[in-house]
Scaffold this motif. Structure first.
Motif, PDB file in Angstrom:
ATOM      1  N   SER A 116      -3.484  31.551   3.805  1.00 49.08           N
ATOM      2  CA  SER A 116      -2.690  32.282   4.800  1.00 49.08           C
ATOM      3  C   SER A 116      -1.466  32.920   4.163  1.00 49.08           C
ATOM      4  CB  SER A 116      -2.245  31.343   5.923  1.00 49.08           C
ATOM      5  OG  SER A 116      -3.367  30.887   6.637  1.00 49.08           O
ATOM      6  N   ALA A 117      -0.791  32.176   3.289  1.00 44.14           N
ATOM      7  CA  ALA A 117       0.391  32.712   2.609  1.00 44.14           C
ATOM      8  C   ALA A 117       0.011  33.899   1.726  1.00 44.14           C
ATOM      9  CB  ALA A 117       1.056  31.615   1.775  1.00 44.14           C
ATOM     10  N   ALA A 118      -1.118  33.800   1.042  1.00 42.63           N
ATOM     11  CA  ALA A 118      -1.572  34.904   0.185  1.00 42.63           C
ATOM     12  C   ALA A 118      -1.899  36.128   1.029  1.00 42.63           C
ATOM     13  CB  ALA A 118      -2.783  34.461  -0.630  1.00 42.63           C
ATOM     14  N   ARG A 119      -2.564  35.926   2.169  1.00 41.22           N
ATOM     15  CA  ARG A 119      -2.904  37.051   3.049  1.00 41.22           C
ATOM     16  C   ARG A 119      -1.642  37.706   3.590  1.00 41.22           C
ATOM     17  NH1 ARG A 119      -6.212  33.502   5.851  1.00 41.22           N
ATOM     18  NH2 ARG A 119      -8.087  33.195   4.640  1.00 41.22           N
ATOM     19  N   ALA A 120      -0.630  36.895   3.913  1.00 41.08           N
ATOM     20  CA  ALA A 120       0.630  37.431   4.430  1.00 41.08           C
ATOM     21  C   ALA A 120       1.318  38.319   3.390  1.00 41.08           C
ATOM     22  CB  ALA A 120       1.561  36.295   4.839  1.00 41.08           C
ATOM     23  N   ARG A 121       1.078  38.051   2.108  1.00 42.98           N
ATOM     24  CA  ARG A 121       1.653  38.868   1.033  1.00 42.98           C
ATOM     25  C   ARG A 121       0.745  40.032   0.670  1.00 42.98           C
ATOM     26  NH1 ARG A 121       1.965  33.909  -1.483  1.00 42.98           N
ATOM     27  NH2 ARG A 121       3.862  32.822  -0.981  1.00 42.98           N
ATOM     28  N   GLY A 122      -0.353  40.205   1.420  1.00 41.69           N
ATOM     29  CA  GLY A 122      -1.237  41.337   1.191  1.00 41.69           C
ATOM     30  C   GLY A 122      -2.337  41.080   0.175  1.00 41.69           C
ATOM     31  N   ARG A 123      -2.484  39.855  -0.285  1.00 41.49           N
ATOM     32  CA  ARG A 123      -3.538  39.558  -1.245  1.00 41.49           C
ATOM     33  C   ARG A 123      -4.833  39.289  -0.509  1.00 41.49           C
ATOM     34  NH1 ARG A 123      -2.299  35.401  -5.546  1.00 41.49           N
ATOM     35  NH2 ARG A 123      -4.056  36.456  -6.486  1.00 41.49           N
ATOM     36  N   LYS A 124      -5.892  39.781  -1.085  1.00 39.08           N
ATOM     37  CA  LYS A 124      -7.208  39.599  -0.479  1.00 39.08           C
ATOM     38  C   LYS A 124      -8.028  38.741  -1.428  1.00 39.08           C
ATOM     39  CE  LYS A 124     -10.967  42.467   0.182  1.00 39.08           C
ATOM     40  NZ  LYS A 124     -11.536  43.774   0.262  1.00 39.08           N
TER      41      LYS A 124
END
Length: 191
Positions: free
Chosen positions: A128-136
Motif C-alpha cells: 500500500s505504501a509503495a502504491r501511494a508513492r506511485g510504484r507499481k
C-alpha cells in the motif's frame, strides 16, 4: 509400538547420537533419513508414517528433526493425532499423549498462525505504501513499445517461427504470447 525417527542433513553428520537416544527411550524400531529438512521427500519418514497404527507413539530426538518448518511440524502432529498416534520429543521433553504436551503444540500452532498473519499484514502495508508513492508491482516490461510492435509484426507476417522471433527480440515464449494476447484484446475492445 514405540517407533523412532532420526534425521541428519548431510552425509558428514552421524545418526549415532539420535539412534542411541531413541533406543534408550524404548523405541522398538528406528526409521532414518539422511536428507535436508527442506526436502519434501524423506523415505524414512514416509515408511514410518505408513507403518503407524492407532495407539503407537513416535519418538524423536528433537522437534527440528521431524518437521521442515513449524507449520510442517504442526501438520505432522495433527496427522498423527488424527490417527491416534502420539509424539514424544526426547530433548524438549514434550509428549502429545499428555494434556500438557498437546497444550504446548496448540501454543506452537497459535504462534505460527500469529507470525503468518503479521507477515501478511506487513506485506500488505508495504504494498500500500509503495502504491501511494506511485510504484507499481510486477516485472518491468522486456520490450519498449516500438520493439513490441516489431515483434507483433513479425508474428503476424508468419515468416518466422515463435522461437526465431523470441531469439531475435531477446524474450521468452511466454512474454511474446503475453504481448500477442494483450494486442488481440486491445483490438477486440476497440471493435
Amino acid at each position: 509400538m514405540i517407533l523412532g525417527y532420526a534425521r541428519i542433513s548431510t552425509d558428514d553428520q552421524n545418526l549415532d547420537l539420535q539412534r542411541d537416544a531413541l533406543l534408550k527411550a524404548g523405541c522398538e524400531r528406528v526409521f532414518e533419513d539422511t536428507a535436508s529438512g527442506s526436502k519434501t521427500e524423506r523415505t524414512g519418514l514416509a515408511a514410518l508414517l505408513a507403518s503407524l497404527r492407532k495407539g503407537d507413539t513416535v519418538v524423536i530426538w528433537r522437534l527440528d528433526r521431524l518437521g521442515r518448518s513449524l507449520k510442517d511440524l504442526i501438520g505432522l502432529v495433527e496427522r498423527l493425532d488424527a490417527t491416534g498416534v502420539g509424539l514424544r520429543s526426547v530433548q524438549e521433553n514434550i509428549d502429545t499423549v499428555s494434556i500438557g504436551g498437546r497444550l504446548v503444540f496448540h501454543l506452537f500452532g497459535a504462534l505460527a498462525e500469529f507470525e503468518r498473519n503479521l507477515i501478511r499484514e506487513r506485506t500488505q502495508a508495504g504494498l500500500s505504501a509503495a502504491r501511494a508513492r506511485g510504484r507499481k508491482g510486477g516485472r518491468k516490461t522486456r520490450l519498449d513499445p516500438a520493439k513490441r510492435e516489431v515483434a507483433l509484426r513479425l508474428y503476424r507476417e508468419r515468416k518466422h517461427t515463435i522461437a526465431e522471433i523470441c531469439r531475435m527480440m531477446g524474450v521468452g515464449r511466454s512474454t511474446l504470447y503475453n504481448y500477442i494476447t494483450e494486442a488481440d484484446s486491445r483490438v477486440l475492445e476497440s471493435a
